[in-house]
Design a protein around this motif. Sequence first.
Motif, PDB file in Angstrom:
ATOM      1  N   GLN A 120       0.775  -1.086   0.097  1.00 23.92           N
ATOM      2  CA  GLN A 120      -0.040   0.038  -0.010  1.00 23.92           C
ATOM      3  C   GLN A 120       1.003   1.081   0.040  1.00 23.92           C
ATOM      4  OE1 GLN A 120      -1.744   1.130   3.523  1.00 23.92           O
ATOM      5  NE2 GLN A 120      -3.476   2.171   2.583  1.00 23.92           N
ATOM      6  N   ILE A 144      -6.387   2.705  -4.755  1.00 24.96           N
ATOM      7  CA  ILE A 144      -5.089   3.216  -5.098  1.00 24.96           C
ATOM      8  C   ILE A 144      -4.629   2.503  -6.426  1.00 24.96           C
ATOM      9  CG2 ILE A 144      -2.505   3.353  -4.485  1.00 24.96           C
ATOM     10  CD1 ILE A 144      -3.499   3.449  -1.534  1.00 24.96           C
ATOM     11  N   ILE A 168      10.146   4.446  -8.636  1.00 27.16           N
ATOM     12  CA  ILE A 168      10.302   5.140  -7.351  1.00 27.16           C
ATOM     13  C   ILE A 168      11.530   5.019  -6.529  1.00 27.16           C
ATOM     14  CG2 ILE A 168       7.676   5.413  -7.370  1.00 27.16           C
ATOM     15  CD1 ILE A 168       7.666   3.348  -4.904  1.00 27.16           C
ATOM     16  N   LEU A 192      -8.321  -1.712   4.365  1.00 20.33           N
ATOM     17  CA  LEU A 192      -6.931  -1.531   4.035  1.00 20.33           C
ATOM     18  C   LEU A 192      -6.999  -2.410   2.388  1.00 20.33           C
ATOM     19  CD1 LEU A 192      -4.132  -1.206   4.566  1.00 20.33           C
ATOM     20  CD2 LEU A 192      -3.881  -3.530   5.362  1.00 20.33           C
ATOM     21  N   ILE A 244       7.644  -0.996 -10.453  1.00 18.03           N
ATOM     22  CA  ILE A 244       7.485   0.142  -9.719  1.00 18.03           C
ATOM     23  C   ILE A 244       8.406   0.449  -8.760  1.00 18.03           C
ATOM     24  CG2 ILE A 244       5.868   0.840  -8.144  1.00 18.03           C
ATOM     25  CD1 ILE A 244       3.460  -0.461  -9.485  1.00 18.03           C
ATOM     26  N   LEU A 255      -6.387  -0.523  -1.032  1.00 25.21           N
ATOM     27  CA  LEU A 255      -5.400  -0.988  -1.917  1.00 25.21           C
ATOM     28  C   LEU A 255      -6.002  -1.027  -3.026  1.00 25.21           C
ATOM     29  CD1 LEU A 255      -2.382  -1.890  -1.645  1.00 25.21           C
ATOM     30  CD2 LEU A 255      -3.112  -4.116  -1.758  1.00 25.21           C
ATOM     31  N   ALA A 276      -3.798   4.861  -9.728  1.00 25.01           N
ATOM     32  CA  ALA A 276      -2.344   4.615 -10.255  1.00 25.01           C
ATOM     33  C   ALA A 276      -2.291   4.032 -11.618  1.00 25.01           C
ATOM     34  CB  ALA A 276      -1.615   3.829  -9.354  1.00 25.01           C
ATOM     35  N   LYS A 307       3.975   1.563  -0.902  1.00 25.87           N
ATOM     36  CA  LYS A 307       4.706   1.728  -2.292  1.00 25.87           C
ATOM     37  C   LYS A 307       3.647   2.324  -3.283  1.00 25.87           C
ATOM     38  CE  LYS A 307       5.802  -2.061  -5.099  1.00 25.87           C
ATOM     39  NZ  LYS A 307       6.351  -3.373  -5.468  1.00 25.87           N
ATOM     40  N   LEU A 308       2.631   1.784  -3.445  1.00 27.66           N
ATOM     41  CA  LEU A 308       1.598   2.052  -4.602  1.00 27.66           C
ATOM     42  C   LEU A 308       1.269   3.630  -4.144  1.00 27.66           C
ATOM     43  CD1 LEU A 308      -0.655  -0.858  -5.177  1.00 27.66           C
ATOM     44  CD2 LEU A 308       1.417  -0.206  -6.457  1.00 27.66           C
ATOM     45  N   SER A 309       0.991   3.787  -3.001  1.00 25.88           N
ATOM     46  CA  SER A 309       0.853   5.315  -2.664  1.00 25.88           C
ATOM     47  C   SER A 309       1.823   6.349  -3.205  1.00 25.88           C
ATOM     48  CB  SER A 309       0.680   5.411  -1.028  1.00 25.88           C
ATOM     49  OG  SER A 309      -0.024   6.684  -0.672  1.00 25.88           O
ATOM     50  N   VAL A 310       3.140   5.982  -3.016  1.00 28.39           N
ATOM     51  CA  VAL A 310       4.259   6.899  -3.643  1.00 28.39           C
ATOM     52  C   VAL A 310       4.206   6.871  -4.925  1.00 28.39           C
ATOM     53  CG1 VAL A 310       6.682   7.002  -3.650  1.00 28.39           C
ATOM     54  CG2 VAL A 310       5.606   6.310  -1.589  1.00 28.39           C
ATOM     55  N   PHE A 311       3.828   5.761  -5.678  1.00 24.43           N
ATOM     56  CA  PHE A 311       4.006   5.333  -7.044  1.00 24.43           C
ATOM     57  C   PHE A 311       2.635   6.537  -7.510  1.00 24.43           C
ATOM     58  CE2 PHE A 311       2.293   3.337 -11.143  1.00 24.43           C
ATOM     59  CZ  PHE A 311       3.287   3.533 -11.705  1.00 24.43           C
ATOM     60  N   LEU A 343      -3.306   0.934 -12.465  1.00 27.14           N
ATOM     61  CA  LEU A 343      -2.663  -0.470 -12.524  1.00 27.14           C
ATOM     62  C   LEU A 343      -3.959  -1.309 -12.927  1.00 27.14           C
ATOM     63  CD1 LEU A 343      -0.442  -0.495  -9.421  1.00 27.14           C
ATOM     64  CD2 LEU A 343       0.145   0.038 -11.571  1.00 27.14           C
ATOM     65  N   ASN A 363       2.157   7.466 -14.030  1.00 24.90           N
ATOM     66  CA  ASN A 363       2.974   8.651 -13.523  1.00 24.90           C
ATOM     67  C   ASN A 363       4.446   8.497 -13.831  1.00 24.90           C
ATOM     68  OD1 ASN A 363       0.881   9.711 -12.215  1.00 24.90           O
ATOM     69  ND2 ASN A 363       1.466   9.127 -10.147  1.00 24.90           N
ATOM     70  N   LEU A 403      12.718   8.123  -4.589  1.00 27.98           N
ATOM     71  CA  LEU A 403      11.731   9.023  -3.828  1.00 27.98           C
ATOM     72  C   LEU A 403      11.764   8.632  -2.231  1.00 27.98           C
ATOM     73  CD1 LEU A 403       8.681   9.034  -6.463  1.00 27.98           C
ATOM     74  CD2 LEU A 403      10.695  10.490  -6.484  1.00 27.98           C
TER      75      LEU A 403
END
Lengths: 241, 254
Positions: free
Chosen positions: A90, B96, B238, B89, B234, B93, B100, A92-96, B102, B160, B241
Amino acid sequence: MRIRNLMVKYGAITLITVILGISLALQIKTSNIASHESRDLTELQNNVRSYAEKNAELNDRNKALYSEIEKLRNDQLEGDINYQDILAEQEKLSVFAGLTAVQNSGVTVTLGMAGQSMITDSYVRLVVNELNALGAQAISINEQRKVATTEIRASSENIIINGVAYPRSEDFVIKAIVPPDQQDSIVLALETLKNALKEQIDSDQQIEMLISAEQKVVIPALNEDSIAYKTNLLNPVEDHE
Amino acid sequence: MTNNKKIIQISMTLILILSGLILGSHYVQVRSETSSTLNLAAIQEARLELVELQNVREELENDYKNLRKELNDLWFEVFDEEDAQQLELLDELTRIRKIAGLTEVKGGGIIVTINDKENYDPLADPIESIIHDQNIIYLIDLLINNGAQAVSINDLRIVNSSHIFCIGTTVLCNNQRTIPPYEIKAIGPQEQMKSALDADPIYLKLQEEPYQIRFSCVPVNDLIINGYETPDTITKDIEYLKIATDQEIQNISY
């Protein structure tokens, strides 16, 4: 008799010339076909290479997913589910996705126009796209996180970024986190872009670009309710589709 | 009479020289016939290979969909149904992943197809007659500025971390080589996106003489756009970052 001879001679020349013309045309046609064949083959070979590369990547992706399933099944059998895995996923994907603020070394570009001129959206897009092509991993414009669906468009005296209006008469600050070992070369590439832009634009509409490498650049998160994250027109695809 | 003879002699000489050239060229042509036959065989072989690779691709994509579904179902299976926090949670997920890019998505949109000028000749045609990375980036910006919520190029989802740039005659997107024609799919407000494309001065100009790039824009009601296909990259996307602290976030000022 002489006239007849002449006629035969001219007739023969005409015939030879016609045959010659036809042979020439056929020759050109054959050459064209050969050149087309060669082009078709190159195009096909490029296509084959492209498919083979992508298939190899897709195969690796499926293998990784399969291993993940196997691991989870084993954990389930052993009664040892590691919830940290899903929390890490979660994060990692949030940063992405751009939902988390990030920091690291990077570059800052301050973009403005000399005199009374107002900056156009195309210059902002140009710098952002250049940074993206140079390998920036996170970008912000006036502290607005740039994501895949970020709009950068002029509307009268403003430029709209993620639905927020910024006056075109003021400077735009573009920040980017870039690979640390490429920081210098990226600054150099941006300087080249700046010089190219200065040459293109009229002297009375001079663009001003201040480029600097930074030890630490902080790129804010984009709020989940931002217009750039709108997904109201996106429906999930059912299994049978 | 002497003049006539001379003219005939000169004509014959020219014809014979020309015949010699054609004969020579024909000889070369016949010699290269073997390689031409090989060329045809290579084309046939490449075509068969391509069909085979396309079938493999289809199988791999179906496998991925099934594996992804299996994993999602398994997570819900191993999580405690009674535990609202755990279920939240998983929902988070899923959300997100959608944001994103995906996940595969469906909706009303348009398909824009752009291609180089037909029979492009590098010696005679301007360089603008072939599609470059900048043409594609411009088109994507145009679609996003007109409300596109999901975009793909030749079925590669724009996310992104997508970088688009030219490598020779091909365009690299998401680290994968793509070749013309470029099919850009976008889900979003159909009329707004189509009107913007139809009125765009740059693409209008590129379709005219002497550039003549090939361009078409078709609205599609149930357009499907793939999810980002290489989620395992991925971590690399990142790599640099680091999550900012609250203090660092507070110091941001504009």
